[in-house]
Design a protein around this motif. Structure first.
Motif, PDB file in Angstrom:
ATOM      1  N   LEU A 142      29.176  42.379  29.116  1.00 57.70           N
ATOM      2  CA  LEU A 142      29.785  43.676  29.440  1.00 57.70           C
ATOM      3  C   LEU A 142      30.310  43.695  30.871  1.00 57.70           C
ATOM      4  CD1 LEU A 142      27.198  46.112  27.792  1.00 57.70           C
ATOM      5  CD2 LEU A 142      29.442  45.430  26.887  1.00 57.70           C
ATOM      6  N   GLU A 143      29.553  43.108  31.782  1.00 58.44           N
ATOM      7  CA  GLU A 143      29.976  43.064  33.184  1.00 58.44           C
ATOM      8  C   GLU A 143      31.243  42.241  33.372  1.00 58.44           C
ATOM      9  OE1 GLU A 143      25.764  43.732  35.557  1.00 58.44           O
ATOM     10  OE2 GLU A 143      26.327  41.682  34.991  1.00 58.44           O
ATOM     11  N   SER A 144      31.500  41.334  32.457  1.00 54.58           N
ATOM     12  CA  SER A 144      32.699  40.497  32.571  1.00 54.58           C
ATOM     13  C   SER A 144      33.970  41.179  32.060  1.00 54.58           C
ATOM     14  CB  SER A 144      32.496  39.171  31.837  1.00 54.58           C
ATOM     15  OG  SER A 144      32.572  39.355  30.438  1.00 54.58           O
ATOM     16  N   LEU A 145      33.831  42.375  31.485  1.00 52.10           N
ATOM     17  CA  LEU A 145      35.023  43.104  31.031  1.00 52.10           C
ATOM     18  C   LEU A 145      35.926  43.392  32.225  1.00 52.10           C
ATOM     19  CD1 LEU A 145      33.350  45.765  28.677  1.00 52.10           C
ATOM     20  CD2 LEU A 145      34.814  43.858  27.947  1.00 52.10           C
ATOM     21  N   LYS A 146      37.191  43.139  32.082  1.00 58.52           N
ATOM     22  CA  LYS A 146      38.150  43.449  33.152  1.00 58.52           C
ATOM     23  C   LYS A 146      38.377  44.958  33.169  1.00 58.52           C
ATOM     24  CE  LYS A 146      40.602  39.012  33.071  1.00 58.52           C
ATOM     25  NZ  LYS A 146      39.521  38.367  33.685  1.00 58.52           N
TER      26      LYS A 146
END
Length: 166
Positions: A142-146
């Protein structure tokens, strides 16, 4: 009634702002789906939706909540039911048993793969996942979502303040 929150409604502050009766039942997941922030919204950003992959290895984690049936119309309005989001009932696995729960998902006409969520919206999702103790690998995903900055200061500040409520 049971709802399965997999996007911004995992954040209890956000959900309680919409339906005060919300009580957490458990964490859970659904198989054969992925999460994307590609649902078209009125603020021109991407919101969370489920995309069916039919691959049992693809999991979307979230939180099962119980809400008072009388408050469902409030949640429907906040989610934009029939204005891009449809609803369905899905089976959610909490690791011990399956629960039938209501979900919101974007209809095919309301998906734009070029959209990104605003930073504050992504924070609702990631902070909700952390506060509910979802698996760390999923939180990292989720943290890697742009995401992108919301240029509307009033809207951005309003949502950032909801994130700060404890």
């Amino acid at each position: 009634m049971k709802i399965f929150a997999y996007g911004s409604n995992m954040n209890l502050n956000r959900l309680k702002n919409r339906v005060s009766s919300a009580v957490k039942i458990s964490n859970g997941f659904i198989e054969g789906f992925s999460l994307e922030c590609s649902k078209v919204s009125i603020d021109n950003s991407g919101k969370a939706t489920l995309i069916r992959t039919d691959n049992k290895e693809d999991l979307v984690w979230g939180v099962l909540f119980e809400i008072d049936n009388k408050e469902k119309p409030h949640l429907d309005r906040a989610e934009g039911l029939n204005f891009g989001y449809d609803e369905s009932v899905i089976e959610v696995n909490d690791g011990k048993e399956f629960h039938k729960a209501q979900i919101y998902f974007a209809n095919d006409k309301s998906i734009d793969d070029g959209l990104k969520p605003y930073n504050w919206y992504k924070a609702f999702i990631t902070e909700g996942a952390k506060e509910n103790g979802l698996p760390i690998d999923y939180i990292r995903k989720l943290e890697s979502l742009k995401s992108e900055q919301d240029e509307n200061d009033e809207r951005r500040i309003k949502n950032e303040n909801i994130l700060k409520i404890k």
